[in-house]
Design a protein around this motif. Sequence first.
Motif, PDB file in Angstrom:
ATOM      1  N   LYS A  95       0.821  -1.208   0.000  1.00  0.00           N
ATOM      2  CA  LYS A  95       0.000   0.000   0.000  1.00  0.00           C
ATOM      3  C   LYS A  95       0.863   1.270   0.000  1.00  0.00           C
ATOM      4  O   LYS A  95       0.658   2.170  -0.821  1.00  0.00           O
ATOM      5  CB  LYS A  95      -0.922   0.013   1.236  1.00  0.00           C
ATOM      6  CG  LYS A  95      -1.785  -1.229   1.372  1.00  0.00           C
ATOM      7  CD  LYS A  95      -2.676  -1.178   2.592  1.00  0.00           C
ATOM      8  CE  LYS A  95      -1.929  -1.143   3.919  1.00  0.00           C
ATOM      9  NZ  LYS A  95      -1.210  -2.406   4.250  1.00  0.00           N
ATOM     10  N   SER A  96       1.828   1.291   0.932  1.00  0.00           N
ATOM     11  CA  SER A  96       2.672   2.489   1.004  1.00  0.00           C
ATOM     12  C   SER A  96       3.506   2.630  -0.258  1.00  0.00           C
ATOM     13  O   SER A  96       3.713   3.749  -0.754  1.00  0.00           O
ATOM     14  CB  SER A  96       3.589   2.406   2.220  1.00  0.00           C
ATOM     15  OG  SER A  96       2.816   2.436   3.395  1.00  0.00           O
ATOM     16  N   THR A  97       3.984   1.496  -0.781  1.00  0.00           N
ATOM     17  CA  THR A  97       4.772   1.549  -2.016  1.00  0.00           C
ATOM     18  C   THR A  97       3.944   2.163  -3.138  1.00  0.00           C
ATOM     19  O   THR A  97       4.429   3.010  -3.891  1.00  0.00           O
ATOM     20  CB  THR A  97       5.233   0.130  -2.393  1.00  0.00           C
ATOM     21  OG1 THR A  97       5.887  -0.453  -1.273  1.00  0.00           O
ATOM     22  CG2 THR A  97       6.173   0.171  -3.570  1.00  0.00           C
ATOM     23  N   ALA A 157      -2.927  10.183   1.450  1.00  0.00           N
ATOM     24  CA  ALA A 157      -2.824  10.092   2.903  1.00  0.00           C
ATOM     25  C   ALA A 157      -2.506   8.651   3.295  1.00  0.00           C
ATOM     26  O   ALA A 157      -3.268   7.740   2.965  1.00  0.00           O
ATOM     27  CB  ALA A 157      -4.126  10.553   3.552  1.00  0.00           C
ATOM     28  N   ASP A 158      -1.351   8.450   3.957  1.00  0.00           N
ATOM     29  CA  ASP A 158      -0.942   7.106   4.370  1.00  0.00           C
ATOM     30  C   ASP A 158      -1.271   6.920   5.844  1.00  0.00           C
ATOM     31  O   ASP A 158      -0.579   7.443   6.713  1.00  0.00           O
ATOM     32  CB  ASP A 158       0.561   6.917   4.119  1.00  0.00           C
ATOM     33  CG  ASP A 158       0.950   5.445   4.114  1.00  0.00           C
ATOM     34  OD1 ASP A 158       0.157   4.615   4.603  1.00  0.00           O
ATOM     35  OD2 ASP A 158       2.055   5.127   3.627  1.00  0.00           O
ATOM     36  N   GLU A 159      -2.337   6.192   6.120  1.00  0.00           N
ATOM     37  CA  GLU A 159      -2.815   5.966   7.486  1.00  0.00           C
ATOM     38  C   GLU A 159      -2.875   7.250   8.296  1.00  0.00           C
ATOM     39  O   GLU A 159      -2.236   7.374   9.339  1.00  0.00           O
ATOM     40  CB  GLU A 159      -1.923   4.924   8.181  1.00  0.00           C
ATOM     41  CG  GLU A 159      -1.953   3.599   7.426  1.00  0.00           C
ATOM     42  CD  GLU A 159      -1.148   2.514   8.132  1.00  0.00           C
ATOM     43  OE1 GLU A 159      -1.231   2.476   9.372  1.00  0.00           O
ATOM     44  OE2 GLU A 159      -0.465   1.741   7.452  1.00  0.00           O
ATOM     45  N   PRO A 160      -3.657   8.215   7.842  1.00  0.00           N
ATOM     46  CA  PRO A 160      -3.655   9.535   8.488  1.00  0.00           C
ATOM     47  C   PRO A 160      -4.204   9.498   9.905  1.00  0.00           C
ATOM     48  O   PRO A 160      -3.940  10.409  10.684  1.00  0.00           O
ATOM     49  CB  PRO A 160      -4.557  10.378   7.574  1.00  0.00           C
ATOM     50  CG  PRO A 160      -5.447   9.399   6.889  1.00  0.00           C
ATOM     51  CD  PRO A 160      -4.626   8.166   6.714  1.00  0.00           C
TER      52      PRO A 160
HETATM   53 MG   LIG Z   1       2.571   1.298   4.887  1.00  0.00          MG
END
Ligand SMILES: [Mg+2]
Lengths: 402, 227
Positions: free
Chosen positions: B46-48, B167-170
């Motif tokens: 996901k982050s990638t 937004a990454d796990e905001p």
């Molecule tokens: Mg991640």
Amino acid sequence: MRLTDTLRFARDAATGYPLRTALSVLAMSIGVAAVVILTALGDGARRYVVGQFSSIGTNLVIVLPGRSGTGGFNPANAITSTPRDLTIDDAAALRRASAVSRVAPLAVGTSEISYGGRLREIMVAGSTAEFIPIRNFELAQGRGLPDGDWNRGDSVAIIGATVRDELFGSEPAVGKLIRVGDRRLRVIGVLKSVGQGLGMNTDELVIVPVALAQAMFNSNTLFRILVEAKSRATIPLAREQATEIIRQRHYGEEDVTVITQDAILATFDKLLGTLTLGVAGIAAISLAVAGILVMNVMLVAVTQRTGEIGLLKALGAPARTIRLAFLAEAAMLSSVGALVGYLLGQLGAFALRQAFPVFPAYPPDWAVIAGLSTALGTGLLFGVMPARRAARLDPVQALMKH
Amino acid sequence: MALIELTGIERVFQLGDATVHALAGLDLSIDAGEYVAVMGPSGSGKSTLLNLLGLLDRPNAGSYRLEDRDVTTLSADQLARVRSERIGFVFQSFHLVPRLTAAENIALPMTLAGIPLKERNARVARALVDFGLDKRADHRPDQLSGGQRQRVAIARATIMQPALILADEPTGNLDRHTGEEVVNLLEALNASGVTLVVVTHDPTMGARARRQLVMEDGRLQSDSAHP
Ligand SMILES: [Mg+2]
Ligand SMILES: Nc1ncnc2c1ncn2[C@@H]1O[C@H](COP(=O)(O)OP(=O)(O)OP(=O)(O)O)[C@@H](O)[C@H]1O
């Protein structure tokens, strides 16, 4: 990013880490202060010596007995065992030279002076009327030695300020009879106090006619002949003429040394100038060390702020902006350090001048400029590497370091 | 019109001898104005994906068209420019600059872009009011609560008026209530037309998005737009 924003950003970053900022500023300022103070010392010494040497007279050419090592081997000297002495007549002959304006023979020795039961050891200089003007001495009271026949030794004396104070206290000295060695002399003048200088201290000197001095010390030789050239331009000619005249009088033997004040001055000037330069060079090493410290501090900053660099990249800062921000910070550390160091250095030089008023401890302009620019230069130079490292960081990796 | 078009995206990491396919054969299209939640187990990429969308990372293969422009061939500085003008980031750990005040943190993207101070001040003042931070303008991050910090971060992400917010796990570092507030803010931004992509582990938050992507081992396991 705008320049003012880059500078503000760098300033905030620097003040955000007060300890490491203070350390780099301190290192840089010590380096610059060292340059300023050490060159102030070196150049002060140069100025002091040159000033002292200039004050012994103007356009002076000095004749001393004996051939000095300069000028190479002369077979005529090898034969004669002892050099011929300089005499009053030798000195008188020098007055004929066209490039010469004044001449003073000088004979010296030590003796005792007494007045009213007070007794002290003194230095006696035997000379003529022109000795005082040639040597730039000044009279506080009375008059100088009488003009006229150099071979007539009137029983008169001119005394230095310290001698006067010690023998006469607050009494007037001029006109009084004193005893020097086994002779009774009348005081006709008192020299102005000059304090400590190079060579003889005139405050403890007694000047008498040259013939009288020779009679007192039972010799007819001279210690020196002081010759004053008509102008600065004629110094070399005066030197040549003096050498030639003495050589003729000494039957073709060059058995005296003729030196010029100019040459001695130039030598001292060069010697002490080189010394100052060397000292500045040594101090500059501390600047390079300070530069390396700034680099290390900046490298630590890059590591400490990796996450922040990643953020800046995520927010759209190009590599150039990041490079400039870190470079500006390094430049700021070194320029504030340089400025503080400059002020410290000037303060130190000021303190030196307060402590030793005769010593002109002013840093030369070239040293100040060189010191400041070396500080800024090394700061920038050593700031480049950390700045490039920051700009090259991979944004994703950098963002993870938080 | 598609804002984002990914085709055949591969992202491979070399970890010693092992190769990790963080993204494998990924095809994805996101339209302007969409609200997308990306979910999936830890390590699924996901982050990638988000870093790739945000131009912080480049794919090893495949094409990425952003606003109809191939961005895989752009230089680092060109990418930085696109990030500056078109993309806003919101991170789980806020990523505020600790020595700058809330107002300065919000202004940072404009400062980096060289926008004149006057305009910066005007926009920051508006943002502070919009995000309920006008009393906190001069506070530094350590003087703010978690929710306030994330509001500052969201204000910062929107200050350049980007087309896309990532937004990454905001809400990952926030409690339920403040997390809810932050999601409301992000949804309001989306309602005003900004495309929003949110990575989340929270199923209820994911369910609020209009489109859900579920990832597994670097691939799209399901996409609610193409069931
Ligand atoms: Mg991640
Ligand atoms: N820089 C890297 N070097 C090596 N492997 C990496 C790197 N970045 C990510 N990976 C690997 O790629 C895969 C996907 O990672 P990613 O961070 O995208 O997962 P994620 O879905 O965000 O997980 P999480 O929910 O835990 O945040 C993981 O297996 C991870 O170990």
